[in-house]
Write an enzyme that holds these catalytic residues in place. Structure first.
Site, PDB file in Angstrom:
ATOM      1  N   HIS A 136       0.824  -1.214   0.000  1.00  0.00           N
ATOM      2  CA  HIS A 136       0.000   0.000   0.000  1.00  0.00           C
ATOM      3  C   HIS A 136       0.859   1.266   0.000  1.00  0.00           C
ATOM      4  O   HIS A 136       0.383   2.350  -0.352  1.00  0.00           O
ATOM      5  CB  HIS A 136      -0.928  -0.002   1.219  1.00  0.00           C
ATOM      6  CG  HIS A 136      -2.259   0.621   0.961  1.00  0.00           C
ATOM      7  ND1 HIS A 136      -2.429   1.747   0.180  1.00  0.00           N
ATOM      8  CD2 HIS A 136      -3.508   0.284   1.387  1.00  0.00           C
ATOM      9  CE1 HIS A 136      -3.707   2.073   0.139  1.00  0.00           C
ATOM     10  NE2 HIS A 136      -4.383   1.201   0.854  1.00  0.00           N
ATOM     11  N   ALA A 137       2.121   1.162   0.371  1.00  0.00           N
ATOM     12  CA  ALA A 137       3.013   2.322   0.282  1.00  0.00           C
ATOM     13  C   ALA A 137       3.272   2.719  -1.165  1.00  0.00           C
ATOM     14  O   ALA A 137       3.697   3.847  -1.436  1.00  0.00           O
ATOM     15  CB  ALA A 137       4.340   2.021   0.979  1.00  0.00           C
TER      16      ALA A 137
END
Length: 458
Positions: A136-137
């Protein structure tokens, strides 16, 4: 190199072995006519030859006193990232879910680019699957959906095949400095700090005025969510479940009352989860609260990465008809959106991060059951392609989102539209929800009840 934003870094900072912070997608395909295992093995060899582009060729590099950055991995190993699995016979959907639950529970290696691709062979009825996992980064759901769509074609010819990682090797910087990310730019620091302070003041004022002076009980107050089995301490193992329904019928359910597709999804999930909890011996007296991510990009935006905030939405009361529940949740969504109207992005993101941080703090201090959870579950809606898609000549039959859970909230329901259907991906902590498929069955039942009782649904 590309420096991560503050929001990107948050997903790294909140990650733990019990709470991996990646998003994923499942695509199920039908083998082209006359093709079999040999064709799939040839496809794998072809895929391993396709070079990765940014950000799929980049790994994390820490920075002393600053946020991490993405730099090109000069030792990229395609065999590590591009994997081939054969399900044992008979290759049922249950076997596929069990495999995916194990794959989805694993943290990714931060010394390598933060993604994995799995080709899964051996599904019944001449099917195979792709499972793609990205941290998700690196991206949010909207960006992931865009990349997934770009990797498929509208033609069954098999030409122009381009896997999700085959992108330009050099790209522009990550999302423009908006919201919390602008705090990194010294020239914007004072203006952003001003917007943050004023925006949070506006939000607080709106909350007090609407909830306490105007008596709007559809506003979700902080720490107003009831404790349920979903509040259990997180563990690394996962459960998955999938279902899907005709998109047109879901839209028709809300049309007569002015409710949106999102409202209908929230109402179905709420009614189903209440039924599921009741069957487990739990009957929350208060409305459940959902955290609903909201894409901050303007229409037709080309920005990638993470550019998202979220709204806490109070769901329905315990005993409501489908129509009453839908109307109540629609009002809650309107109240939530009005709360954020004209609020700077930096303030809305800070408020959302505050809820996530509070949940992480409560979980880290083992306050489950003592501190009320900021929200009970995450419900997200990501739009996908409207037409049938193909990869290498194989037709995509189904596609499901496989997202992540949050501290003090062991359930995520993400829906994804494709080719006239809305696909539900349910992800839960196995200890908190060992019988997740029962919730899927409740969703199926509630969908049929909504079809029968809401005007215009047929």
């Amino acid at each position: 190199m590309n420096r991560l934003t503050l929001l990107d870094a948050m997903f790294l900072g909140l990650e733990s072995p019990e709470l991996p912070a990646h998003v994923a997608g499942l695509q199920i395909y039908e083998l082209p006519k006359g093709k079999g295992s040999a064709w799939l093995h040839g496809l794998m060899e072809e895929l391993r030859q396709r070079p990765p582009g940014s950000p799929f060729n980049e790994k994390l590099r820490p920075r002393l006193g600053g946020l991490p950055e993405l730099v090109v991995d000069e030792d990229f190993d395609p065999d590590f990232h591009i994997r081939h699995t054969v399900l044992p016979r008979p290759g049922t959907d249950e076997q596929l879910r069990s495999l995916l639950a194990r794959l989805h529970a694993n943290l990714m290696d931060r010394d390598r680019p933060l993604w994995e691709f799995h080709l899964i062979e051996g599904l019944q009825n001449r099917r195979f699957a792709f499972y793609i996992k990205i941290h998700h980064a690196i991206c949010d759901g909207a960006t992931f959906s865009k990349w997934m769509s770009q990797s498929t074609t509208v033609s069954a010819s098999g030409k122009d095949m381009r896997p999700i990682w085959q992108r330009p090797r050099v790209r522009a910087n990550r999302t423009a400095r908006t919201g919390l990310d602008a705090l990194q730019a010294p020239v914007n620091l004072l203006a952003t700090a001003r917007d943050l302070g004023l925006g949070l003041g506006q939000l607080t004022g709106k909350l007090v005025r609407r909830r306490f002076l105007q008596g709007d009980r559809r506003i979700a107050l902080p720490l107003s969510s009831p404790s349920t089995a979903l509040t259990a301490p997180p563990t690394a193992s996962r459960n998955l479940a999938f279902t899907h329904f005709p998109l047109a019928e879901l839209k028709a359910m809300g049309k007569s009352s002015g409710a949106t597709l999102n409202d209908v999804v929230l109402a179905i999930c709420d009614a189903a989860l209440r039924r599921f909890l009741s069957e487990q011996g739990q009957t929350p007296a208060q409305p459940l609260v959902a955290l609903v991510p909201v894409n901050l990009r303007p229409p037709d935006s080309e920005e990638e990465g993470n550019l998202v905030t979220s709204i806490q939405v109070k769901l329905g009361d315990p005993e409501q008809t489908p129509g009453e529940r839908l109307a109540a949740i629609s009002a809650s969504m309107r109240s939530g959106k009005e709360m954020y109207a004209d609020i700077p992005a930096v303030a809305s993101q800070a408020y959302s991060l505050g809820a996530a941080g509070l949940a992480a703090l409560g979980s880290g201090l083992h306050l489950e059951g003592i501190l009320p959870p900021p929200f009970n579950l995450i419900i997200s809606n990501v739009p996908g392609p409207r037409e049938t898609r193909y990869f290498g000549g194989a037709r995509m039959l189904e596609t499901y989102p496989v997202s992540g859970i949050a501290p003090m909230s062991a359930l995520n329901v993400t829906v994804y539209s494709y080719d006239g259907e809305l696909f539900f991906g349910l992800v839960a902590g196995r200890r908190a929800m060992p019988h997740l498929n029962d919730l899927k069955l409740c969703i199926d039942e509630v969908y049929e009840e909504f079809r029968e009782e809401l005007p215009g649904a047929d």
